[in-house]
Each structure stands twice: as C-alpha cells, then as structure tokens.
Scaffold this active site. Structure first.
Site, PDB file in Angstrom:
ATOM      1  CE1 TYR A 168      34.813  44.549  29.330  1.00 46.85           C
ATOM      2  CE2 TYR A 168      35.012  42.516  28.056  1.00 46.85           C
ATOM      3  CZ  TYR A 168      34.487  43.213  29.125  1.00 46.85           C
ATOM      4  OH  TYR A 168      33.645  42.574  30.007  1.00 46.85           O
ATOM      5  NE  ARG A 212      31.419  29.213  27.221  1.00 49.89           N
ATOM      6  CZ  ARG A 212      32.201  29.190  28.297  1.00 49.89           C
ATOM      7  NH1 ARG A 212      33.073  28.217  28.458  1.00 49.89           N
ATOM      8  NH2 ARG A 212      32.127  30.150  29.211  1.00 49.89           N
ATOM      9  NE  ARG A 225      27.458  41.038  31.080  1.00 50.84           N
ATOM     10  CZ  ARG A 225      28.215  39.952  31.222  1.00 50.84           C
ATOM     11  NH1 ARG A 225      27.711  38.765  31.012  1.00 50.84           N
ATOM     12  NH2 ARG A 225      29.475  40.065  31.549  1.00 50.84           N
ATOM     13  CG  PHE A 285      46.817  26.772  37.956  1.00 47.91           C
ATOM     14  CD1 PHE A 285      45.631  26.642  38.657  1.00 47.91           C
ATOM     15  CD2 PHE A 285      47.234  28.045  37.590  1.00 47.91           C
ATOM     16  CE1 PHE A 285      44.863  27.758  38.979  1.00 47.91           C
ATOM     17  CE2 PHE A 285      46.482  29.162  37.909  1.00 47.91           C
ATOM     18  CZ  PHE A 285      45.294  29.022  38.600  1.00 47.91           C
TER      19      PHE A 285
END
Length: 413
Positions: A168, A212, A225, A285
């Site tokens: 997933y 989290r 969920r 980044f």
C-alpha cells in the site's frame, strides 16, 4: 511564527523562524502571471506551504514539473481519501485518472476546502501539464496510472499483513519516489536512482505520516481509514480503534513502538539515496523531508499523545532543519541526533526493544562511518539555552514593531 513561550524556551529558534517567515512571503510573491500556472502555484501554497517553499529553490523547468506532479497526485489522493464517494464511482476514477490529466475539460467535485477547489478547477492543472516537456509528461502519466490502480486495489482490500502495508505504501508514496527520480533524471541533473532506493524514500515518509495521523484517520467520518497492518496491531488489541482508549494505553504505546520500528528499516536506504545526489537544490528538496520524518518518529516513539492528539515537531526546530540542511554532513548529523533521541526513549521491557535498538544502531553506524559527523554542529540535542530569555523577548518585540512598520510602508501592487 512559533509561539512566544516556545521561542523563550528555545531562543535560538528565533532567527531560523524569522528566515522561514520571510522565505514564505517571498515564495508567495513568485506566482506566475499565466492564469493556469497562477492557479497551480497558488493551490500548492494552500495545500502544502512547506512543500511550496522547498520547491522554490529548484530550476524553473523542474520546479514546474514537480509542482504539477504534486498537484496531480494530490488530486488523485483527494479522490481516494473522500470516504463519501461510493466504491463503484471511486474505483473507475482512480483507474482512469492518468487519462483525465490530458483532458482540459475534466473535473470531479469531491474533497473539502482547498482540495475541493483543486478538484473543481482541475482543468488548470491539466492545461499546465500539457505545457510540460514530453519526458516529464510521460513520467507523470506512468506514475499516476500505477498509483491509481494501486489505490483502487486497496479500496476493496484491507491492510492485513506487513507485506500488504509495504505494498500500500509503495502505491501511495513509493511510486512518488520513483516518479521524482524519473523527473530528476529527465531534467539532466541526476543519474536515475534505483527503484528500490527511490521506493524506500517514499515509504519512510509515508509510514511516518501513517503513524502520526492515527487518531485523525481512525476518527474519519463517515468511515474510519485504517492503514496500520492487522499483523502488527492484532498483537496488542482486538480492534484497531481500541488503541485510542485510555484503558489500553500500555498496549497502544507498545503497538506504536512496533510501528516506528517497522518504519526505521528504510532509513539506511534513504541515506544511501541522498548521498548519491549531485545537484544542491535537488539534494535539499529531498533531504529536508527525510530529516523531518526521523525527527517525527523520535517524537512519536513511546508517546501516548499520538492517540490523544497531534504530535509534531515544534515550528522552531522545523525552521532549523530547513535553514541548516545544506550538505550530506547535515543529513548524517540530523539522522544521528534524532536516532540518539529515539534511542534514549527505548524501554528495555518493550516487546520490540531489541529490534528497535538494532535498527537505531545500524543507522548510527552508517552516520559514524561517513566520517563527517564532526563537520557539523548539532542543533537538535542541546542542554540549555545559550541566550537570556528576557533579552530574546525584548528582541522579538523590537523586531515585531519594525516588521509591522515596514509592512505598512510597503506599496500596494
């Protein structure tokens, strides 16, 4: 900026916070004039201010490609996240989303707040997408197709095993890592990274978010969920939602620590990926979110507050990470310091303590073996404030007055 109390407790947060505030103001002014690009960058600031700031340092061509990549996947994620969409409607949209990005007339109303605006006016994103170089378009289309198919699969499938969990997370985040590697390569700035390492970059971030966001996800209306794998949580409770109840606090923390330990397996791959990057802007980044991830894991570990509210790094520490992450030495330092913080919280009576310590020691060994830990100054682990809080408070007041004065004098555009 951060609260006054937090700044007084951590006075050296002030300057990085001020720089971050100014950088955010600057980024908000860099909105392109074309209506479709203006929409895309304005929306980017609304759905992810931190991402919008980090992306600004990239060259314009790559910045545009990553902006559109992010918004396309954010729109796809909005469809997946909307629990009010019937399955027989949602699944076909997810599977066909890679074709919709070529259609400047397509939109689908779902989501809430800014995400609903993104979906209602998705034609702006499609218009901008069609202006990208073909190599960027092909990379974005491929990843969107694979991600949509994977999301559709898990609409009808529970996350039962840790293999399911990895699968997933691969579909919703590992593929983002693969896509970014393809975009970096298409720009000519980087060699093409391996799929394995790219996948690990995504999984480390996604697993951190899933840990989290437990409480937000389990309380989702109209339907919870649930992304924590049954293979892990069933060792501690009968139902995943039982973890949030006070009477299960001890088991909840043990389950949480098991989840954090699972996420740590990807840290060494992330260090290897980042150490191979050559372009400084691309490096920052990639590096900043990864340091934020291990920092968040360190805060979440052994912390019952994950099941009571929101656990996240204070804004001042986030500002420091953004300000001071410039080289691989900074990354090794951040990973080493946060792993030390996490290690100090390990209870030897925890069922997974041995495995947790083993993974932390492996991370620390990689950081030590780099030979650059002594080339950076730790800002994460610090014993006491270096400045007088009263002086800092006075400085904040003076600078606030100056900042307010300058704001009133700024001409209107």
């Amino acid at each position: 900026m951060g609260s006054l109390g937090a700044i007084l407790k951590n006075p050296d947060d002030f300057y990085p916070l001020l720089k971050l505030k100014m950088a955010a103001r600057h980024a908000e002014k860099q909105i392109p004039p074309e209506p479709h690009w203006a929409f895309c960058y304005t929306m980017l600031h609304k759905v992810s201010r931190s991402f919008a700031m980090v992306i600004q340092q990239l060259g314009s061509e790559l910045r545009n490609a990553i902006c559109i990549f992010y918004l396309v996947l954010r729109a796809l994620d909005t469809v997946e996240d909307d629990t009010g969409i019937p399955t027989d409607v949602k699944v076909p949209i997810l599977k066909a989303f890679h074709r919709h990005i070529y259609d400047c007339e397509w939109h689908f109303s779902c989501g809430t707040k800014d995400y609903k605006v993104l979906m209602d006016q998705f034609h702006h994103v499609s218009t901008a997408f069609l202006e990208l170089e073909q190599s960027y378009q092909e990379a974005i289309e491929e990843i969107t197709k694979r991600m949509g198919a994977g999301m559709a699969k898990f609409i009808c499938k529970e996350v039962e095993t840790t293999d399911d969990y990895d699968e997933y997370c691969h579909y919703v985040a590992g593929l983002v890592g693969l896509g970014l590697s393809k975009l970096f390569h298409a720009s000519g700035s980087e060699d093409l990274a391996s799929d394995h390492l790219s996948n690990s970059m995504g999984l480390f971030l996604q697993k951190t978010n899933i840990i989290r966001d437990y409480l937000e996800d389990i309380n989702e209306i109209p339907k919870s969920r649930m992304f924590w794998p049954r293979e892990i949580w069933s060792k501690y409770v009968n139902k995943l939602e039982d973890l949030k109840y006070e009477e299960n606090s001890e088991k909840a923390v043990q389950c949480l620590n098991d989840m954090v330990t699972n996420a740590l397996m990807h840290a060494e791959d992330c260090l290897k990926y980042m150490s191979a990057l050559r372009d400084p802007a691309i490096f920052r980044f990639c590096a900043i979110p990864q340091i934020m991830a291990i920092g968040t894991l360190a805060l979440c570990y052994n912390n019952i507050e994950v099941f009571r509210g929101v656990v996240k790094m204070r804004r001042g520490l986030t500002a420091k990470v953004i300000d001071r992450t410039k080289t691989m030495a900074d990354v090794y330092g951040g990973f080493f310091d946060f792993s030390c913080m996490l290690k100090s919280k390990v209870d030897k009576n925890d069922p997974n303590a041995t495995k947790t310590l083993s993974r932390l020691e492996a991370i620390q060994k990689t950081c030590r073996d780099s030979g650059v830990l002594n080339k950076r100054k730790s800002y994460i682990i610090r014993s006491e404030p270096r400045f007088n809080p009263a002086l800092i408070a006075m400085l904040i007041i003076i600078l606030s007055i100056i900042f307010a004065y300058l704001s009133t004098k700024r001409p209107n555009n």
